[in-house]
Design a protein around this motif. Structure first.
Motif, PDB file in Angstrom:
ATOM      1  N   ASP A  49      56.523  49.979  45.101  1.00 36.49           N
ATOM      2  CA  ASP A  49      57.266  51.198  45.308  1.00 36.49           C
ATOM      3  C   ASP A  49      58.465  51.021  46.245  1.00 36.49           C
ATOM      4  N   PRO A  50      59.569  50.776  45.895  1.00 38.55           N
ATOM      5  CA  PRO A  50      60.666  50.586  46.758  1.00 38.55           C
ATOM      6  C   PRO A  50      61.115  51.632  47.991  1.00 38.55           C
ATOM      7  N   LYS A  51      60.437  52.897  47.677  1.00 43.14           N
ATOM      8  CA  LYS A  51      60.575  53.797  48.472  1.00 43.14           C
ATOM      9  C   LYS A  51      59.469  53.769  49.650  1.00 43.14           C
ATOM     10  N   VAL A  52      58.489  52.938  49.541  1.00 42.55           N
ATOM     11  CA  VAL A  52      57.517  52.797  50.330  1.00 42.55           C
ATOM     12  C   VAL A  52      57.849  51.580  51.398  1.00 42.55           C
ATOM     13  N   LEU A  53      58.038  51.648  52.548  1.00 42.20           N
ATOM     14  CA  LEU A  53      58.366  50.682  53.558  1.00 42.20           C
ATOM     15  C   LEU A  53      57.131  49.836  53.478  1.00 42.20           C
ATOM     16  N   MET A  54      57.465  48.578  53.977  1.00 43.73           N
ATOM     17  CA  MET A  54      56.601  47.573  54.603  1.00 43.73           C
ATOM     18  C   MET A  54      56.673  47.159  56.037  1.00 43.73           C
ATOM     19  N   VAL A  55      55.622  47.241  56.638  1.00 40.73           N
ATOM     20  CA  VAL A  55      55.423  46.944  58.202  1.00 40.73           C
ATOM     21  C   VAL A  55      54.596  45.694  58.211  1.00 40.73           C
ATOM     22  N   ILE A  56      55.048  44.603  59.072  1.00 42.23           N
ATOM     23  CA  ILE A  56      54.035  43.583  59.019  1.00 42.23           C
ATOM     24  C   ILE A  56      54.106  43.362  60.653  1.00 42.23           C
ATOM     25  N   VAL A  57      52.756  43.143  61.023  1.00 44.19           N
ATOM     26  CA  VAL A  57      52.388  42.703  62.602  1.00 44.19           C
ATOM     27  C   VAL A  57      52.227  41.053  62.331  1.00 44.19           C
ATOM     28  N   SER A  58      53.081  40.514  63.194  1.00 39.51           N
ATOM     29  CA  SER A  58      52.679  39.003  63.344  1.00 39.51           C
ATOM     30  C   SER A  58      52.081  38.491  64.475  1.00 39.51           C
ATOM     31  N   PHE A  59      51.075  37.649  64.469  1.00 43.77           N
ATOM     32  CA  PHE A  59      50.386  37.086  65.668  1.00 43.77           C
ATOM     33  C   PHE A  59      50.795  35.501  65.691  1.00 43.77           C
ATOM     34  N   ALA A  60      51.836  35.269  65.061  1.00 47.03           N
ATOM     35  CA  ALA A  60      52.082  33.747  65.065  1.00 47.03           C
ATOM     36  C   ALA A  60      52.471  33.245  66.400  1.00 47.03           C
ATOM     37  N   LYS A  61      52.220  31.802  66.798  1.00 41.53           N
ATOM     38  CA  LYS A  61      52.589  31.289  67.988  1.00 41.53           C
ATOM     39  C   LYS A  61      52.250  32.293  69.154  1.00 41.53           C
ATOM     40  N   ASN A  62      50.890  32.806  68.937  1.00 42.51           N
ATOM     41  CA  ASN A  62      50.447  33.590  69.925  1.00 42.51           C
ATOM     42  C   ASN A  62      51.207  34.861  70.807  1.00 42.51           C
ATOM     43  N   LYS A  63      51.942  35.111  69.671  1.00 38.77           N
ATOM     44  CA  LYS A  63      53.161  36.140  69.948  1.00 38.77           C
ATOM     45  C   LYS A  63      53.144  37.286  69.205  1.00 38.77           C
ATOM     46  N   THR A  64      53.100  38.686  69.618  1.00 42.77           N
ATOM     47  CA  THR A  64      52.948  39.887  68.701  1.00 42.77           C
ATOM     48  C   THR A  64      54.453  40.137  68.327  1.00 42.77           C
ATOM     49  N   ASP A  65      54.755  40.250  67.048  1.00 43.60           N
ATOM     50  CA  ASP A  65      56.039  40.742  66.537  1.00 43.60           C
ATOM     51  C   ASP A  65      55.924  41.821  65.393  1.00 43.60           C
ATOM     52  N   ILE A  66      56.592  42.694  65.439  1.00 45.13           N
ATOM     53  CA  ILE A  66      56.329  43.798  64.415  1.00 45.13           C
ATOM     54  C   ILE A  66      57.808  44.075  63.845  1.00 45.13           C
ATOM     55  N   LYS A  67      57.711  43.852  62.393  1.00 40.22           N
ATOM     56  CA  LYS A  67      59.137  44.304  61.676  1.00 40.22           C
ATOM     57  C   LYS A  67      58.707  45.293  60.610  1.00 40.22           C
ATOM     58  N   CYS A  68      59.846  46.031  60.102  1.00 37.30           N
ATOM     59  CA  CYS A  68      59.727  46.856  58.989  1.00 37.30           C
ATOM     60  C   CYS A  68      60.784  46.239  57.931  1.00 37.30           C
ATOM     61  N   TYR A  69      60.240  46.556  56.870  1.00 41.30           N
ATOM     62  CA  TYR A  69      61.342  46.151  55.783  1.00 41.30           C
ATOM     63  C   TYR A  69      61.171  47.346  54.584  1.00 41.30           C
ATOM     64  N   GLN A  70      62.222  47.146  53.749  1.00 42.11           N
ATOM     65  CA  GLN A  70      62.344  48.055  52.559  1.00 42.11           C
ATOM     66  C   GLN A  70      62.242  46.810  51.490  1.00 42.11           C
ATOM     67  N   ILE A  71      61.506  46.972  50.523  1.00 36.15           N
ATOM     68  CA  ILE A  71      61.288  45.879  49.387  1.00 36.15           C
ATOM     69  C   ILE A  71      61.944  46.105  48.185  1.00 36.15           C
ATOM     70  N   THR A  72      62.852  45.740  47.468  1.00 34.84           N
ATOM     71  CA  THR A  72      63.204  46.006  46.192  1.00 34.84           C
ATOM     72  C   THR A  72      63.402  44.813  45.407  1.00 34.84           C
ATOM     73  N   GLU A  73      62.719  44.902  44.220  1.00 33.67           N
ATOM     74  CA  GLU A  73      62.411  43.944  43.197  1.00 33.67           C
ATOM     75  C   GLU A  73      62.179  42.552  44.013  1.00 33.67           C
ATOM     76  N   ASN A  74      63.131  41.470  44.090  1.00 36.04           N
ATOM     77  CA  ASN A  74      62.975  40.125  44.760  1.00 36.04           C
ATOM     78  C   ASN A  74      63.686  40.161  45.921  1.00 36.04           C
ATOM     79  N   GLU A  75      63.929  41.132  46.580  1.00 32.52           N
ATOM     80  CA  GLU A  75      64.654  41.043  47.861  1.00 32.52           C
ATOM     81  C   GLU A  75      63.909  42.057  49.016  1.00 32.52           C
ATOM     82  N   TYR A  76      64.256  41.826  50.257  1.00 36.62           N
ATOM     83  CA  TYR A  76      63.908  42.530  51.313  1.00 36.62           C
ATOM     84  C   TYR A  76      64.922  42.652  52.106  1.00 36.62           C
ATOM     85  N   LEU A  77      64.914  43.803  52.911  1.00 33.33           N
ATOM     86  CA  LEU A  77      65.799  44.208  53.763  1.00 33.33           C
ATOM     87  C   LEU A  77      65.310  44.837  55.090  1.00 33.33           C
TER      88      LEU A  77
END
Length: 140
Positions: free
Chosen positions: A101-129
């Motif tokens: 559902d493109p109306k539902v956002l995606m939040v990703i919490v990353s622990f890569a390289k021992n660092k916490t990073d949080i990002k939020c995206y809108q996903i539409t078909e094959n793209e993300y913003l």
């Protein structure tokens, strides 16, 4: 869309996803929609049934229970969140493919390289913003 969440809620999501390491963790964020503002009110946490560090899965039955509770509270489904234990906070091919559902956002919490990073995206078909995460005060 403007993604509004409190610092306390972000902290709770980070703590939960960190506790689930080395596995991916996942959950749902529900709340209010006011114009372009998506305002997180509740965090719904799931157990990753795959116990995997590279994928997450929650049964339809468990998701349906949470969706029913969200509806009973007159909340809206704002976002799905999950963690990337070793990958960057960028949607993977699988993340994009299975996001329905493109109306539902995606939040990703990353622990890569021992660092916490949080990002939020809108996903539409094959793209993300990427969407800006606006941290608001508890009483906002």
């Amino acid at each position: 869309m403007k993604f509004n969440i409190t610092k306390e809620q972000l902290r709770e999501i980070v703590e939960f996803t960190h506790q689930e390491l080395p596995c991916e963790a996942c959950g749902i964020l529900s709340g209010e929609i006011s114009g372009e503002n998506l305002i997180v009110k509740r965090i719904w946490k799931f157990k990753n049934e795959l116990n995997s560090s590279s994928r997450f899965y929650v049964s339809k039955e468990k998701v349906d229970i949470v969706i029913s509770n969200i509806n009973k509270l007159n909340d809206h489904l704002i976002a799905i969140f999950h963690s990337h234990p070793t990958a960057l906070a960028i949607p993977s091919y699988q993340d994009i493919k299975y996001h329905l559902d493109p109306k539902v956002l995606m939040v990703i919490v990353s622990f890569a390289k021992n660092k916490t990073d949080i990002k939020c995206y809108q996903i539409t078909e094959n793209e993300y913003l990427e969407c800006e995460i606006l941290t608001v005060n508890q009483d906002s």
